[in-house]
Scaffold this active site. Structure first.
Site, PDB file in Angstrom:
ATOM      1  CE1 TYR A  60      -4.079  -1.659  -0.404  1.00 29.68           C
ATOM      2  CE2 TYR A  60      -3.131  -3.197   1.178  1.00 29.68           C
ATOM      3  CZ  TYR A  60      -4.091  -2.888   0.234  1.00 29.68           C
ATOM      4  OH  TYR A  60      -5.062  -3.807  -0.084  1.00 29.68           O
ATOM      5  CD  GLN A  95     -17.057  -0.440  -6.519  1.00 32.69           C
ATOM      6  OE1 GLN A  95     -17.011  -1.639  -6.332  1.00 32.69           O
ATOM      7  NE2 GLN A  95     -17.396   0.069  -7.679  1.00 32.69           N
ATOM      8  CG  ASP A  98      -8.176   7.052  -7.183  1.00 33.56           C
ATOM      9  OD1 ASP A  98      -8.994   7.980  -7.050  1.00 33.56           O
ATOM     10  OD2 ASP A  98      -8.293   6.175  -8.067  1.00 33.56           O
ATOM     11  CG  HIS A 113     -14.312  -0.609  -1.413  1.00 36.67           C
ATOM     12  ND1 HIS A 113     -14.274  -1.168  -2.666  1.00 36.67           N
ATOM     13  CD2 HIS A 113     -15.432  -1.119  -0.811  1.00 36.67           C
ATOM     14  CE1 HIS A 113     -15.323  -1.978  -2.819  1.00 36.67           C
ATOM     15  NE2 HIS A 113     -16.034  -1.959  -1.726  1.00 36.67           N
ATOM     16  CB  CYS A 121      -5.430   2.547  15.529  1.00 36.98           C
ATOM     17  SG  CYS A 121      -4.782   1.634  16.946  1.00 36.98           S
ATOM     18  CB  CYS A 140      -2.073   4.120  17.008  1.00 35.32           C
ATOM     19  SG  CYS A 140      -3.551   5.153  17.075  1.00 35.32           S
ATOM     20  CB  THR A 180     -17.683  -0.333 -11.044  1.00 36.40           C
ATOM     21  OG1 THR A 180     -17.699  -1.450 -10.150  1.00 36.40           O
ATOM     22  CG2 THR A 180     -19.102   0.132 -11.332  1.00 36.40           C
ATOM     23  CB  SER A 181     -15.988  -5.429 -12.983  1.00 34.48           C
ATOM     24  OG  SER A 181     -15.634  -5.518 -11.621  1.00 34.48           O
ATOM     25  CB  ALA A 222     -15.113   6.915 -17.918  1.00 33.65           C
TER      26      ALA A 222
HETATM   27  P1  OAD Z   1     -12.574  -3.682 -11.601  1.00 32.63           P
HETATM   28  O1  OAD Z   1     -11.130  -3.751 -11.917  1.00 32.63           O
HETATM   29  O2  OAD Z   1     -13.245  -4.924 -11.151  1.00 32.63           O
HETATM   30  O3  OAD Z   1     -13.366  -3.169 -12.870  1.00 32.63           O
HETATM   31  C1  OAD Z   1     -12.958  -2.063 -13.620  1.00 32.63           C
HETATM   32  C2  OAD Z   1     -13.990  -1.833 -14.691  1.00 32.63           C
HETATM   33  O4  OAD Z   1     -13.639  -0.671 -15.373  1.00 32.63           O
HETATM   34  C3  OAD Z   1     -14.090  -2.959 -15.718  1.00 32.63           C
HETATM   35  O5  OAD Z   1     -15.447  -3.299 -15.881  1.00 32.63           O
HETATM   36  C4  OAD Z   1     -13.519  -2.332 -16.988  1.00 32.63           C
HETATM   37  O6  OAD Z   1     -14.176  -2.809 -18.144  1.00 32.63           O
HETATM   38  C5  OAD Z   1     -13.804  -0.871 -16.770  1.00 32.63           C
HETATM   39  N1  OAD Z   1     -12.894   0.082 -17.424  1.00 32.63           N
HETATM   40  C6  OAD Z   1     -11.559  -0.028 -17.639  1.00 32.63           C
HETATM   41  N2  OAD Z   1     -11.068   1.089 -18.205  1.00 32.63           N
HETATM   42  C7  OAD Z   1     -12.108   1.944 -18.341  1.00 32.63           C
HETATM   43  C8  OAD Z   1     -12.248   3.275 -18.846  1.00 32.63           C
HETATM   44  N3  OAD Z   1     -11.214   3.967 -19.335  1.00 32.63           N
HETATM   45  N4  OAD Z   1     -13.488   3.828 -18.837  1.00 32.63           N
HETATM   46  C9  OAD Z   1     -14.557   3.149 -18.366  1.00 32.63           C
HETATM   47  N5  OAD Z   1     -14.485   1.899 -17.870  1.00 32.63           N
HETATM   48  C10 OAD Z   1     -13.284   1.304 -17.854  1.00 32.63           C
HETATM   49  O7  OAD Z   1     -12.741  -2.498 -10.549  1.00 32.63           O
HETATM   50  P2  OAD Z   1     -13.930  -2.228  -9.534  1.00 32.63           P
HETATM   51  O8  OAD Z   1     -15.244  -2.564 -10.127  1.00 32.63           O
HETATM   52  O9  OAD Z   1     -13.714  -0.862  -9.027  1.00 32.63           O
HETATM   53  O10 OAD Z   1     -12.125  -3.620  -3.555  1.00 32.63           O
HETATM   54  O11 OAD Z   1     -13.599  -3.263  -8.391  1.00 32.63           O
HETATM   55  C11 OAD Z   1     -14.373  -3.243  -7.236  1.00 32.63           C
HETATM   56  C12 OAD Z   1     -13.531  -3.613  -6.036  1.00 32.63           C
HETATM   57  O12 OAD Z   1     -12.831  -4.822  -6.281  1.00 32.63           O
HETATM   58  C13 OAD Z   1     -12.414  -2.649  -5.718  1.00 32.63           C
HETATM   59  O13 OAD Z   1     -12.826  -1.507  -5.024  1.00 32.63           O
HETATM   60  C14 OAD Z   1     -11.513  -3.474  -4.856  1.00 32.63           C
HETATM   61  C15 OAD Z   1     -11.550  -4.777  -5.611  1.00 32.63           C
HETATM   62  O14 OAD Z   1     -11.488  -5.899  -4.846  1.00 32.63           O
HETATM   63  C16 OAD Z   1     -11.374  -3.446  -2.463  1.00 32.63           C
HETATM   64  O15 OAD Z   1     -10.215  -3.103  -2.490  1.00 32.63           O
HETATM   65  C17 OAD Z   1     -12.120  -3.690  -1.199  1.00 32.63           C
END
Ligand code: OAD
Length: 244
Positions: A60, A95, A98, A113, A121, A140, A180-181, A222
């Site tokens: 991290y 989620q 950053d 998230h 802590c 801490c 988001t996926s 996006a």
């Molecule tokens: P993912 O990596 O699962 O999904 C990213 C999504 O963004 C995919 O569906 C891609 O097709 C899409 N994508 C990629 N580039 C793009 C762009 N330029 N414009 C638009 N879409 C684009 O990420 P998250 O859905 O955020 O959790 O994942 C959810 C959570 O899974 C995260 O927050 C993390 C992980 O485990 C924790 O850390 C708790």
């Protein structure tokens, strides 16, 4: 539809790693994903952290360096513009750990998230800023115990702001998911809740999820698709028309 009575629907936006892809940050799933070379079990679970906190903090700390250097892209900026100029509430849930929404000027971003710039802590459960590098044996600042973990929601932990999210999902008239996926719960269920409550639902993704709960799926980066969409909403607002 005319909004001459001044009623515009509230908008709730859920963002994921894809919105930051064009800022150079890796997504979680797919080629070049953040987890490449790192097993999720090792760096994003409490068990992994307890087993090897040093490795998790190094992971991290290095992610922190990358995210601090990253700049918001046109998608983050479009959402910020929307929030400033739209006459009803625009709530942003992310989620992402950053801070690119904040860097683009968006207010009140709900990091469900957690955030890369904070440490939690595990002894006194207080969250504190951790802008520099942290080692697993750092004390801490509140209780002095060396029990700091990244303030990032690991698998198996409960995300932040869920009550507030539920409220917004019931009151919004428009729900937009960006980059988001939709495979990680509970965020994956937000679109269903919004739709059940009568919201119009939009997805912006390079690869549409095919989830039937979305009324409209806009395919593309996006940073390219969101700005013209926001322009359209705001031009309608200028004409006192509700685009939705
Ligand atoms: P993912 O990596 O699962 O999904 C990213 C999504 O963004 C995919 O569906 C891609 O097709 C899409 N994508 C990629 N580039 C793009 C762009 N330029 N414009 C638009 N879409 C684009 O990420 P998250 O859905 O955020 O959790 O994942 C959810 C959570 O899974 C995260 O927050 C993390 C992980 O485990 C924790 O850390 C708790």
């Amino acid at each position: 539809m005319c909004a001459a009575d001044g009623v515009f629907p509230e908008i709730a936006v859920l963002t994921g790693a894809g919105i930051s892809a064009e800022s150079g940050l890796a997504t979680f799933r797919g080629a070049g994903g953040l987890w490449n070379g790192r097993r999720v079990e090792d760096v994003a679970t409490i068990e992994g952290f307890k087993k090897d906190p040093d490795t998790v903090w190094r992971f991290y700390n290095s992610l922190k360096k990358e995210t601090v250097a990253a700049l918001p892209n046109d998608a983050h900026k479009a959402l910020s513009r929307l929030q400033k100029a739209y006459p009803a509430k625009v709530s942003i849930f992310t989620q992402n750990v950053d801070l690119l929404h904040e860097k683009a000027g968006t207010q009140n971003v709900y990091h469900i998230h957690g955030r890369i710039d904070r440490a939690l802590c595990m002894n006194c459960m207080r969250s504190n800023p951790s802008e520099s590098e942290i080692t697993f044996d750092a004390p801490c600042p509140f209780c002095g115990k060396p029990a700091l973990k990244p303030d990032i929601v690991f698998f198996g932990e409960v995300p932040y702001y869920l009550d507030l999210v539920q409220q917004k999902l019931s009151s919004c008239g428009v729900f937009i998911a960006v980059g988001t996926s939709g495979v990680v719960c509970p965020a994956a269920s937000f679109v269903f809740t919004a739709k059940e409550n009568g919201a119009k639902t939009f997805e912006f993704n390079t690869e549409p999820s095919g989830n039937p709960a979305f009324d409209t799926a806009v395919t593309g980066k996006a940073g390219e698709t969101l700005p013209p969409f926001v322009d359209k909403i705001l031009s309608a607002v200028e004409r006192q028309e509700n685009l939705f």
